[in-house]
Design a protein around this motif. Structure first.
Motif, short mmCIF file in Angstrom:
data_model
loop_
_atom_site.label_atom_id
_atom_site.label_comp_id
_atom_site.label_asym_id
_atom_site.label_seq_id
_atom_site.Cartn_x
_atom_site.Cartn_y
_atom_site.Cartn_z
N LEU A 237 0.72 -1.26 -0.01
CA LEU A 237 0.15 0.05 0.02
C LEU A 237 0.87 1.36 0.08
O LEU A 237 0.63 2.07 -0.67
CB LEU A 237 -0.89 0.13 1.13
CG LEU A 237 -2.15 1.23 1.16
CD1 LEU A 237 -2.79 1.29 0.09
CD2 LEU A 237 -2.70 1.20 2.75
N LEU A 241 1.05 4.36 -2.64
CA LEU A 241 0.83 5.69 -2.45
C LEU A 241 1.96 6.82 -2.47
O LEU A 241 1.71 7.71 -2.88
CB LEU A 241 0.63 5.59 -0.51
CG LEU A 241 0.09 6.91 0.10
CD1 LEU A 241 -1.16 7.48 -0.43
CD2 LEU A 241 0.21 6.60 1.65
N LEU A 373 -1.42 8.88 5.02
CA LEU A 373 -2.79 8.02 5.02
C LEU A 373 -2.56 7.51 6.54
O LEU A 373 -1.72 6.69 6.93
CB LEU A 373 -2.98 6.95 4.02
CG LEU A 373 -3.99 6.11 3.75
CD1 LEU A 373 -5.01 7.31 3.30
CD2 LEU A 373 -3.78 4.94 2.74
N HIS A 439 -5.52 -0.62 -3.25
CA HIS A 439 -5.54 0.80 -3.86
C HIS A 439 -7.22 1.04 -3.61
O HIS A 439 -7.46 2.13 -3.14
CB HIS A 439 -5.41 0.92 -5.04
CG HIS A 439 -5.68 2.14 -5.99
ND1 HIS A 439 -5.05 3.50 -5.34
CD2 HIS A 439 -6.79 2.51 -6.60
CE1 HIS A 439 -5.50 4.39 -6.18
NE2 HIS A 439 -6.68 4.07 -6.93
N GLU A 442 -8.15 2.95 -0.18
CA GLU A 442 -7.55 4.06 0.02
C GLU A 442 -9.00 5.19 0.18
O GLU A 442 -8.76 6.04 0.84
CB GLU A 442 -6.58 4.43 -0.95
CG GLU A 442 -5.46 3.89 -0.64
CD GLU A 442 -4.45 4.56 -2.13
OE1 GLU A 442 -4.31 5.74 -2.16
OE2 GLU A 442 -3.75 3.73 -2.51
#
Length: 447
Positions: A237, A241, A373, A439, A442
């Motif tokens: 992830l 990102l 995030l 993804h 997110e």
């Protein structure tokens, strides 16, 4: 259909996700109680049956991770406490282990006894940089060989002594797996080889040894310890990102924090950590949880001055009740509000500790200010109403009283569909599907 069945056999629940390998979509999900008291395959098969009831999955491959039966218990034996033992501890955490014991220096009889009493599943034996001191590492390997040690050992110390010590341990009938040195040079932490070796030992020795299931089918299905799979998912992830991220997973017994940071001048500069910096790290707070460890949350919150004594008194009875009944589920708004309060405190304390670096021994801590995030995970967040999840993560993002380098402008999301573990399990064989699956997460901001 080109699909995979991904499952996490947890200590309480077994969660299953059916993933489209062509598009990375989540086709179905289900969970069932983990049947530790009988055979974990019963709960696993029930969860898979529920998830695939309306899907023609046929002989789709299964990808399974497990933390049932206490997960992976690891002990670290190093050269001295501030460098190699600390480096080994950081690597053990990154490999998904619960580090139950750390010893440093030349082992004596009392030290071996303490090591035995910790009941580790695996021992990570480290010490010396490559080409450096090998005396302590040799002494400790010899001590284990003469002590009739039968717990698997991962040897990940001075490379110059590797072959001789492997032969010595094997001659003493110690189950031994060799890995590259976790600290080949001062300030350089190299976890990958040892992490892979710990995973191999977990699969080969630990899963079957915990007697979670009759026969060999479960051992054949499991591919990783759950925290190891989750960290891999977090890494995938973060790579997508292109920036720093953090995950806080609030469980019944522990609260785990994962973070992936962008290497900076601390990697090579004069202020670098002697034991190296682990840019992709995990910490485990064993006293912070929603059920078994709920009383620890209240105590820690008071110590952190997040709760007054009066507020603690109101929460203590509820926390004690949850610890006495780990299967407790809230049935009204009042009980759900208490759960949300405990979760917010657990997440806040865990992020503070992670940022300080106390659990990993990092002198400068972990700088989370640039985290873009913040992912919330755990049943209390996945099953809560959006405003509850937003409140829990909001408590973390507005916590500036401690002065620790916590996120300044992170976007909160919740792993509602529990895909971090699935993405980590698929990363090696199906990287495109893993990236696409993660993804999609997110956009799952709590509302």
């Amino acid at each position: 259909m080109n699909v995979a069945v991904c499952a996490d056999v947890g200590s309480t629940y077994t969660k299953v996700a059916v993933v489209d390998l062509d598009g990375g979509g989540l086709l179905a999900a289900a969970s069932a109680p983990t049947t530790v008291d009988s055979d974990v395959l019963h709960g696993l098969d029930a969860a898979v049956a529920a998830a695939t009831a309306r899907l023609p999955v046929g002989d789709a491959p299964w990808y399974v991770c497990s933390s049932a039966g206490g997960g992976l218990r690891l002990a670290v034996v190093g050269y001295e406490p501030l460098v190699t033992a600390q480096a080994g501890r950081r690597v053990g955490l990154s490999a998904g282990a619960n580090v139950v014991h750390v010893a440093a220096g030349r082992l004596g009889a009392a030290d071996v006894a303490a090591l035995r009493s910790a009941r580790p599943d695996v021992v990570l034996l480290v010490g010396g940089t490559d080409g450096g001191d090998a005396e302590t590492l040799t002494h400790n390997a010899t001590r284990l060989a003469k002590a009739r040690w039968r717990v698997p050992v991962v040897l990940a110390g001075n490379a110059d002594a590797r072959d001789d010590l492997h032969a010595l341990l094997a001659a003493g009938q110690v189950p031994v797996t060799v890995a590259d040195n976790v600290l080949p040079r001062i300030g350089v932490l190299a976890p990958s080889s040892a992490r892979a070796a710990i995973r191999e030992v977990f699969l080969r020795h630990v899963i079957g040894g915990k007697r979670l299931s009759r026969g060999t089918r479960f051992a054949r299905l499991v591919r990783a310890a759950t925290p190891d799979a989750v960290l891999t998912g977090v890494e995938v992830l973060a790579d997508g990102l292109g920036g720093d991220l953090a995950v806080v997973d609030v469980g019944g017994a522990t609260t785990d924090v994962y973070s992936v940071l962008t290497p900076d001048e601390r990697a090579t500069g004069p202020g670098r950590e002697v034991a190296g910096t682990l840019w992709r790290a995990r910490t485990v707070e064993g006293d912070l949880g929603m059920r078994w460890s709920a009383p620890g949350v209240v105590r820690a919150a008071v110590e952190e001055r997040l709760l007054t004594a009066a507020d603690a008194g109101e929460l203590t009875a509820a926390a004690d009740a949850r610890a006495a009944d780990p299967g407790f589920l809230p049935t009204d708004d009042g009980q759900r509000a208490v759960d949300a309060r405990i979760a917010a405190l657990a997440a806040t304390v865990a992020l503070r500790r992670h940022a300080r670096g106390a659990a990993t021994g990092e002198r400068a801590g972990r700088d989370l200010r640039d985290v873009r995030l913040l992912v919330g995970s755990g049943g209390v967040l996945r099953h809560a109403a959006g405003d509850v999840a937003a409140g829990v993560l909001g408590a973390v993002l507005t916590d500036h009283a401690g002065g620790w380098p916590l996120p300044r402008a992170a976007r909160p999301v919740v792993d509602v569909d529990y895909v971090l573990a699935a993405g980590g399990l698929l990363a090696a064989d199906h990287p495109t599907a893993a990236r696409a699956l993660l993804h999609r997460m997110e956009g799952r901001a709590p509302r």
